[in-house]
Design a protein around this motif. Structure first.
Motif, PDB file in Angstrom:
ATOM      1  N   LYS A 172      -5.809  -0.386  -0.787  1.00 31.67           N
ATOM      2  CA  LYS A 172      -6.098   0.810  -0.003  1.00 31.67           C
ATOM      3  C   LYS A 172      -7.458   0.765   0.687  1.00 31.67           C
ATOM      4  O   LYS A 172      -7.645   1.374   1.742  1.00 31.67           O
ATOM      5  CB  LYS A 172      -6.013   2.054  -0.903  1.00 31.67           C
ATOM      6  CG  LYS A 172      -4.601   2.522  -1.191  1.00 31.67           C
ATOM      7  CD  LYS A 172      -3.880   2.930   0.088  1.00 31.67           C
ATOM      8  CE  LYS A 172      -2.569   3.634  -0.169  1.00 31.67           C
ATOM      9  NZ  LYS A 172      -1.871   3.997   1.076  1.00 31.67           N
ATOM     10  N   GLY A 183       0.788  -1.229   0.000  1.00 36.05           N
ATOM     11  CA  GLY A 183       0.000   0.000   0.000  1.00 36.05           C
ATOM     12  C   GLY A 183       0.815   1.272   0.000  1.00 36.05           C
ATOM     13  O   GLY A 183       0.261   2.368  -0.099  1.00 36.05           O
ATOM     14  N   TYR A 231      -5.339   9.527  -3.025  1.00 36.31           N
ATOM     15  CA  TYR A 231      -4.141   9.494  -3.865  1.00 36.31           C
ATOM     16  C   TYR A 231      -3.908  10.854  -4.523  1.00 36.31           C
ATOM     17  O   TYR A 231      -2.773  11.340  -4.572  1.00 36.31           O
ATOM     18  CB  TYR A 231      -4.251   8.409  -4.933  1.00 36.31           C
ATOM     19  CG  TYR A 231      -2.986   8.277  -5.765  1.00 36.31           C
ATOM     20  CD1 TYR A 231      -1.835   7.704  -5.224  1.00 36.31           C
ATOM     21  CD2 TYR A 231      -2.933   8.752  -7.072  1.00 36.31           C
ATOM     22  CE1 TYR A 231      -0.670   7.593  -5.965  1.00 36.31           C
ATOM     23  CE2 TYR A 231      -1.768   8.649  -7.818  1.00 36.31           C
ATOM     24  CZ  TYR A 231      -0.639   8.060  -7.267  1.00 36.31           C
ATOM     25  OH  TYR A 231       0.515   7.969  -8.008  1.00 36.31           O
ATOM     26  N   CYS A 273      -1.261   2.926  -5.549  1.00 36.31           N
ATOM     27  CA  CYS A 273      -0.260   2.492  -4.583  1.00 36.31           C
ATOM     28  C   CYS A 273       0.416   1.255  -5.163  1.00 36.31           C
ATOM     29  O   CYS A 273       0.105   0.841  -6.286  1.00 36.31           O
ATOM     30  CB  CYS A 273      -0.876   2.176  -3.211  1.00 36.31           C
ATOM     31  SG  CYS A 273      -1.857   0.654  -3.182  1.00 36.31           S
ATOM     32  N   SER A 277     -10.281   6.041  -1.730  1.00 36.71           N
ATOM     33  CA  SER A 277      -8.832   5.861  -1.832  1.00 36.71           C
ATOM     34  C   SER A 277      -8.253   6.586  -3.042  1.00 36.71           C
ATOM     35  O   SER A 277      -7.103   7.032  -3.004  1.00 36.71           O
ATOM     36  CB  SER A 277      -8.494   4.366  -1.909  1.00 36.71           C
ATOM     37  OG  SER A 277      -9.203   3.738  -2.970  1.00 36.71           O
TER      38      SER A 277
END
Length: 361
Positions: free
Chosen positions: A234, A128, A267, A304, A263
């Protein structure tokens, strides 16, 4: 023929013989230098993969040379022994654990061992982590310069070295998703590209031909699978929920719904170093190709670097009709799944109620 003439001929022959001997000795000396230099050359000049080499206490130069050859950082144990003896450094070679590679010359290897440079560091990269999290970690440990590491991440030549990157996103973040989370052994003098290469090689060993065949069967590219796996990584707090989260992603994609994954917003915020504990409605309106609240389909790239469990979940999702999930009111990082929006709202309300009761406002 006179006596003088005979003497001249003899003298001339002697000079020629001396010149010939000098030339032969010079050629022999030059040949020896070439041979010695060839012995000192790197085994594989383009292979900078770091290899952990353990030299035990009491090891002789013969033992050391055999260990180096066995670990494939030198071409020939016999040549290495000759080389270090000619350099008169056999007694200086020390025991220890070394970070060596096949692109190091015999001089570099011998110098490393003579100085006892056993500055090995074990670095664990969790599942992650983003590429910037990874850069931060190696920087904090004092192994790399952050600017140089981040610059190395943008080097387009990685695409030419690894076929799986040809399908990756076109932006500077094309390595995101492929820096495989694992535990790495590096030296304190490691170059950024050597670390990145280790991580890409690890990914290459994990994402097998079986996985590629499975992705093709699902109708998705390898890069799309990594994007999905990164979202799973995530979004999930419990291993048992990964395959179900994967099913929600696929069900939404198949039905034409927006993914609406928090998520992906985190980001976007992370790209400007402004991640939050709680998102606002305004955050979900950010303009970005990663914003799954605004745009249908998958985000522009992975968000990720996912571990193998999330990759497996993306490749082998559970078969469900779920379209929603939210954290459970058990507050144990597990999820509640539902196929109706009304059930999702009830689960969401229960979660926030439990959270408030626990004093986690």
């Amino acid at each position: 023929m006179s006596h003088k003439t005979k003497k001249k001929k003899k003298g001339s022959s002697a000079v020629k013989l001396i010149v010939l001997i000098i030339l032969l000795l010079a050629a022999l000396f030059a040949g020896s230098l070439v041979y010695i230099n060839s012995m000192g050359a790197a085994y594989k000049p383009k292979d900078d993969t770091i290899i952990q080499v353990d030299i035990p206490q009491g090891a002789t130069v013969d033992n050391i040379a055999d260990i180096l050859e066995k670990n494939k950082v030198i071409h020939s144990a016999a040549e290495f022994k000759i080389y270090v003896r000619l350099k008169n450094i056999t007694s200086q070679l020390q025991a220890g654990t070394y970070a060596l590679s096949a692109d190091m010359t015999a001089d570099e290897i011998a110098d490393t061992m003579a100085k006892g440079k056993t500055d090995m560091v074990t670095v664990s990269i969790p599942e992650g982590y983003t590429e910037f999290d990874i850069a931060d970690k190696f920087t904090e440990l004092g192994i790399v310069n952050q600017d140089k590491f981040e610059e190395a991440l943008k080097d387009s030549s990685w695409r030419d070295q690894y076929s799986f990157l040809k399908d990756a996103q076109k932006s500077d973040h094309f390595l995101e998703g492929y820096l495989f989370p694992s535990t790495y052994l590096v030296s304190n003098t490691e170059k950024p590209d050597q670390i990145i290469k280790q991580m890409l090689n690890k990914y290459k060993s994990v994402f097998t031909d079986e996985y590629r065949a499975r992705a093709k069967k699902l109708g998705y590219s390898e890069n799309q699978i990594i994007i999905i796996a990164s979202i799973i990584e995530k979004e999930c707090g419990a291993d048992k929920d990964r395959a179900k989260v994967a099913s929600v992603i696929y069900n939404r994609l198949d039905s034409g719904m927006k993914l609406q994954m928090d998520s992906t917003i985190q980001y976007i915020l992370g790209l400007s170093d402004s991640r939050k504990d709680e998102l606002t409605i305004k955050d979900t309106d950010l303009e970005s190709e990663y914003n799954t609240y605004k745009h249908k389909g998958l985000p522009a790239g992975p968000i990720c670097n996912p571990g193998e469990s999330s990759i497996k979940a993306a490749l082998y999702p559970a078969k469900t009709d779920y379209l929603y999930f939210v954290l459970s009111d058990k507050l144990d990082n597990t999820m509640e799944f539902s196929k109706s929006y009304s059930k999702f709202l009830k689960d969401k309300e229960a979660y926030y109620k439990a959270k408030k009761a626990a004093g986690n406002n």
